[in-house]
Design a protein around this motif. Sequence first.
Motif, PDB file in Angstrom:
ATOM      1  N   GLU A 196       1.105  -1.189   0.626  1.00 26.19           N
ATOM      2  CA  GLU A 196      -0.310  -0.177   0.090  1.00 26.19           C
ATOM      3  C   GLU A 196       0.781   1.486   0.282  1.00 26.19           C
ATOM      4  OE1 GLU A 196      -4.081   1.493   0.609  1.00 26.19           O
ATOM      5  OE2 GLU A 196      -3.036  -0.015  -0.286  1.00 26.19           O
ATOM      6  N   SER A 197       1.761   1.541   0.781  1.00 26.59           N
ATOM      7  CA  SER A 197       2.562   1.715   1.172  1.00 26.59           C
ATOM      8  C   SER A 197       3.243   2.495  -0.310  1.00 26.59           C
ATOM      9  CB  SER A 197       4.175   1.835   2.126  1.00 26.59           C
ATOM     10  OG  SER A 197       4.938   0.882   1.125  1.00 26.59           O
ATOM     11  N   VAL A 198       3.427   1.957  -1.185  1.00 28.44           N
ATOM     12  CA  VAL A 198       4.042   2.549  -2.808  1.00 28.44           C
ATOM     13  C   VAL A 198       2.958   2.485  -4.483  1.00 28.44           C
ATOM     14  CG1 VAL A 198       6.657   1.710  -2.658  1.00 28.44           C
ATOM     15  CG2 VAL A 198       5.176   0.134  -3.074  1.00 28.44           C
ATOM     16  N   ALA A 199       1.426   1.939  -3.700  1.00 21.31           N
ATOM     17  CA  ALA A 199       0.839   1.851  -4.939  1.00 21.31           C
ATOM     18  C   ALA A 199       0.968   3.742  -5.249  1.00 21.31           C
ATOM     19  CB  ALA A 199      -0.027   1.310  -4.059  1.00 21.31           C
ATOM     20  N   LEU A 200       0.309   3.834  -6.156  1.00 26.94           N
ATOM     21  CA  LEU A 200       0.243   5.021  -6.424  1.00 26.94           C
ATOM     22  C   LEU A 200      -1.546   5.218  -6.751  1.00 26.94           C
ATOM     23  CD1 LEU A 200       2.928   5.654  -9.374  1.00 26.94           C
ATOM     24  CD2 LEU A 200       3.287   6.265  -7.752  1.00 26.94           C
ATOM     25  N   ILE A 258      14.147   0.558 -11.779  1.00 19.77           N
ATOM     26  CA  ILE A 258      13.883  -0.726 -10.701  1.00 19.77           C
ATOM     27  C   ILE A 258      14.236  -0.133  -9.455  1.00 19.77           C
ATOM     28  CG2 ILE A 258      14.704  -2.724 -10.194  1.00 19.77           C
ATOM     29  CD1 ILE A 258      15.987  -3.557 -12.310  1.00 19.77           C
ATOM     30  N   MET A 259      13.908  -0.065  -8.400  1.00 17.72           N
ATOM     31  CA  MET A 259      13.862   0.679  -7.251  1.00 17.72           C
ATOM     32  C   MET A 259      13.460  -0.104  -5.952  1.00 17.72           C
ATOM     33  SD  MET A 259      12.977   4.426  -8.087  1.00 17.72           S
ATOM     34  CE  MET A 259      11.193   4.434  -9.262  1.00 17.72           C
ATOM     35  N   ASP A 260      13.893   0.331  -4.843  1.00 16.88           N
ATOM     36  CA  ASP A 260      13.096  -0.745  -3.385  1.00 16.88           C
ATOM     37  C   ASP A 260      12.187   0.141  -2.630  1.00 16.88           C
ATOM     38  OD1 ASP A 260      14.269   1.443  -2.302  1.00 16.88           O
ATOM     39  OD2 ASP A 260      15.863   0.222  -1.204  1.00 16.88           O
ATOM     40  N   ILE A 261      11.402  -0.800  -1.865  1.00 16.62           N
ATOM     41  CA  ILE A 261      10.394   0.272  -1.211  1.00 16.62           C
ATOM     42  C   ILE A 261      10.526   1.433  -0.790  1.00 16.62           C
ATOM     43  CG2 ILE A 261       8.958  -0.109   0.481  1.00 16.62           C
ATOM     44  CD1 ILE A 261       8.330  -2.791  -0.603  1.00 16.62           C
TER      45      ILE A 261
END
Length: 212
Positions: free
Chosen positions: A4-8, A187-190
């Motif tokens: 949830e913390s990274v969903a746009l 490509i990125m981490d959380i």
Amino acid sequence: MIPESVALAELERDALTEIVNIGVSRAASNLRKMIGDQVTLSVPAIDVVSQRRAARLISEREVAELVAVRQDFAGPFSGRALLIFPESNSLELVRAVTGDALNAQEVVDMEQEALTETGNVILNSCLATMANMLKRSLTMTIPEVLRGNGATLFEIDDASAADGLVLFLYIDFAVRNRDIRGYIAMIMDIPSLEVLKELLDEFIARVVGTDG
């Protein structure tokens, strides 16, 4: 599942699409100078997906081997940017960059150099625009050329890859009279994606203002 913390959210996705489209329009302008022909680049779709999903998305579209230009970036958010082409497109791109002046062998010989230069123009334009519009700075490594399938490019080889998320951008490339298409993946981490999301929210607040 994407955390949830990274969903746009829709507004964040719209803002990011706008930012990246500005970046690729700058890239198109720079490529036009390189190629001497009309270049249009647009980004019709952006999504955050797992590395496995990104590899699968490309494999579903492209059966041929892939060529990618890779550039790592670091700053408030860090990661790896990939500009990906089907291999057949990469040689067509070399012909475009060199103005069809080379024979078949020379095209192959020039491929690495032309791809590196093209990748540098497109990835630098996108990353520099993102950094500038989000009021941050990024440092970038020298680009390198990779080859392989989706799984190779996204390094799907062990359990550790499950952590990686990919900001996946489809790009429509059109060089006049040429069939060239490509993809950009970051490509990125959380933690990096969480920072990017916060910066997008700041950007939206600046653009919308207090009365939005």
